[in-house]
Structures are given as C-alpha cells and as structure tokens.
Design an enzyme around this catalytic site. Structure first.
Site, short mmCIF file in Angstrom:
data_model
loop_
_atom_site.label_atom_id
_atom_site.label_comp_id
_atom_site.label_asym_id
_atom_site.label_seq_id
_atom_site.Cartn_x
_atom_site.Cartn_y
_atom_site.Cartn_z
N CYS A 116 0.84 -1.24 0.19
CA CYS A 116 0.04 -0.13 -0.14
C CYS A 116 0.87 1.30 -0.07
CB CYS A 116 -1.01 0.08 1.28
SG CYS A 116 -2.12 -1.32 1.09
N HIS A 256 -2.98 7.05 3.13
CA HIS A 256 -3.47 5.79 2.51
C HIS A 256 -4.69 5.61 3.34
CE1 HIS A 256 -3.82 1.79 1.45
NE2 HIS A 256 -3.45 1.11 2.55
N ASN A 286 -10.09 0.15 0.55
CA ASN A 286 -8.68 0.11 0.49
C ASN A 286 -8.24 -0.57 -0.82
OD1 ASN A 286 -5.87 -0.45 0.53
ND2 ASN A 286 -5.84 -1.42 2.67
#
Ligand code: UT7
Length: 329
Positions: A116, A256, A286
C-alpha cells in the site's frame, strides 16, 4: 544551477462501474454495514467484473484518459512505471502491457511492488530519473484489482478491498514545487502479517494451495493496525519536524486509505484539524497503491499551486513512509 524536482502535472483515473455495497457483502458473509462502517469507515468499493481483464485493463484506461487530457502523444513518453500488488501476470510487467495497449513505443519502465506504500516508493524512484534529466515525461500508473486476490468467504478481509487505477504525468519542475523530501522504510518483520502466501516461487500453485485459499490476501488485522498507526503517524510527524512545518503550514494530509481510525490517529499526531485530512475511503475501500492517487484525483480541484501536502502510507512488507510535497498547478 537551477534545482529540478519531480512534479505531478496531471491526473486521470478509471474506477470500475460495479459497486459492491456493505449491504450486498452482508448477504455474502457474516458481517453488517454497522460493523464495517464503525471499524473501517468503508461503505462501498468498486469491483472490476470484466472477465479475464486485470490491472492493466484499468491502468490502460487511466493512461488513455491522461494522454487525452494533456494532449500528449504516446510516443513522447520516456518512462512508464506501474505500482501494483496485483499485476496481470507474475511476468511480464504490467507496465509493459499498458505501454503495448496504448502504443507507448519509445518508453521503458517496470512494475513496483511496495504494498500500500507503492505510490510513495514509485514517486520517490521516478523523481531520481527526473532530477538527473534522464527522463522528462514520465507516467506513474497505480493499478490494483484487489478483488482478484480477495477471499469472499473471509469476513476479516473481504470488506476491506476495492479495485481502481490512477495515472499521473510526472515532469520536471524548476519553481521549487513537487516532491521536496521523503522518508521511506521497509521492515521484513511484517512479511507474515499481511501477505499472499502462494503463487510465488516458495509455494507454487497446487490443488492444496487453492483449497486452502492461499492465493488470497491474508492479514492479521490487529497486528497490522498496531504497526500502521505508530509508523504512519511517526513518519508524518518526523517529516514535519525535519522541515520545521507546523500544522498551520500544511494545507492537507493525504493518507493511505486503509482504515479511518488509522487516518484519524495520523491527523491527530500531526496536530491537524479534521478539514485538513482528506478522506474518500467510504467510496472505494482500500485500493492499496491506488489509494493516495485516488484522493489526489478526487480533491484535485481544491488544491492551489504551492499548497503543502503530506502524503503518508503504510503497507505490506512492512513498507511505510511520508512525502513532503508542494502542489505544482
Ligand atoms: O493497507 C495496508 C495496511 N492494512 C491496514 O492498515 C489494516 C489494519 N487493520 C485494520 O484496519 C483492522 O484491524 C481491521 C479493520 C482489519 C479489523 O478491525 P479490528 O477492530 O482490528 O477487528 P478484529 O480483527 O480485532 O476483530 C474484532 C472482532 C472479532 O470477533 P471476536 O473475536 O471479538 O468475537 C472478529 O471475528 O470482529 C470480528 N470481525 C467481524 N465481525 C463482523 C472481523 N471481521 C468482521 C466482519 N464483520 N467483517
């Protein structure tokens, strides 16, 4: 000599049409809108339904739109780098496939896998080519088909992830804007807490790996949460201290989007008011390496030239970091 920095000069994205809501998920696994919303902040995520199409399908659509928007010919691109944990294939690189689909013939490039934190690691890498003059027109494309590695029988992970792609033009800047500084880290202690066990060279596909669902994301959520909160917040605070930035100096934190509680903790640690913390997790879930680019795309219109942005991410590996970035247009 004039200092050259790397700056984002345009953004375009592709989000698949199909929306998987918390309500629909709660008919698939034992979960509820209430649990998902309060624990993560996610309400829905987009899923690519096109059969046998992967991350390059979405990445190519984003790049196509970027070229159209910026009136750029494919042959004028020097480099294209794709950050993804869901490449079309183990090899060749998804970057090559996107170049082929778009007719980008004079470029070279590669894929970057930093979980990520992929966007941060890729922008930092590309900035080195820009700073040295080795490349002048570069495309960074973040593309993830997380649904392809999500186990829709596992309520611990299936509410979390979504699919999307965002492409950015990265060019030299001589006005002191763009990527000013970065702090990046890796720590292999994380490799068993968030990973896809099989499909690589350790555990090639077998009937057992498929039956055990080892080709899907495994996450020890609690452990990852603990590391994510402390590392993301610490690094964001560290880059502020390094440049003597106060909360007043910062226009926005672009975090994020993994969990609203991690984002809140990072914003608080930086002393930011809620209006300075940009969030779109409710709409997309996500999306791994695409999540920061998706926030930049969604909020692009409200940025002003010279705005100080802090990007912060944490992901599989573990990987994490923060960028001190000055918006360039
Ligand atoms: O993007 C890369 C980095 N990743 C992250 O930053 C993610 C970090 N981790 C997290 O965001 C959170 O840990 C999760 C959202 C994944 C999970 O939240 P949590 O508050 O840590 O929940 P938990 O895993 O500790 O589970 C708490 C309870 C458990 O039940 P018991 O053992 O207390 O009875 C789970 O079985 O919630 C249960 N549970 C669910 N219940 C309803 C787990 N998933 C679900 C679900 N629906 N979907």
């Amino acid at each position: 000599m004039t200092k050259i920095t790397a700056a984002i000069t345009a953004i375009a994205g592709y989000v698949p049409e199909y929306i998987l809501t918390n309500e629909e998920l709660s008919r698939i696994v034992d979960t509820s809108d209430e649990w998902i919303t309060t624990r993560t902040g996610i309400k829905e995520r987009h899923i690519l339904k096109a059969e046998h199409e992967g991350s390059s399908y979405m990445g190519a659509k984003a790049v196509e739109e970027l070229l159209r928007k910026t009136n750029t010919r494919p042959e004028d691109i020097d480099m294209l780098v794709c950050c993804t944990v869901t490449p079309d294939h183990v090899f060749p690189a998804t970057a090559n496939i996107i170049c082929d689909k778009i007719g980008i013939l004079n470029a070279w490039g590669f894929d970057m896998n930093a979980g990520c934190s992929g966007f941060l690691f890729t922008l930092s890498t590309l900035s080195q080519f820009i700073k040295t003059g080795r490349a002048k027109k570069v495309i960074l494309v973040a593309a993830e088909k997380m649904s392809s590695i999500t186990d829709y029988t596992d309520r611990n992970t299936c509410p979390l992830f979504g699919d999307a792609a965002v492409a950015m033009m990265i060019e030299p800047n001589t006005e002191g804007l763009g990527l000013i500084d970065d702090i990046l880290h890796v720590d292999g202690i994380g490799r068993k807490f968030l990973y896809m066990k099989a499909g690589g060279s350790c555990y090639p596909p077998t009937v057992e790996t498929v039956e055990n669902r080892e080709h899907c994301v495994y996450q020890d959520g609690k452990t990852v949460f603990k590391y994510a909160v402390s590392n993301m917040a610490d690094t964001a605070a560290e880059i502020m201290e390094r440049h003597q930035l106060t909360a007043n100096d910062i226009a926005y934190l672009i975090p994020h989007q993994a969990n609203l509680r991690i984002i809140d903790a990072t914003g608080k640690r930086m002393g930011l008011t809620d209006d300075k913390v940009l969030i779109n997790i409710a709409k997309y879930g996500n999306t791994s390496a695409v999540s920061i680019p998706l926030v930049l795309m969604d909020f692009e219109k409200q940025f002003k030239k010279g705005d100080i942005l802090i990007f912060a991410a944490f992901g599989a590996g573990f990987t994490w970091g923060a960028h001190y970035y000055k918006w360039a247009y």
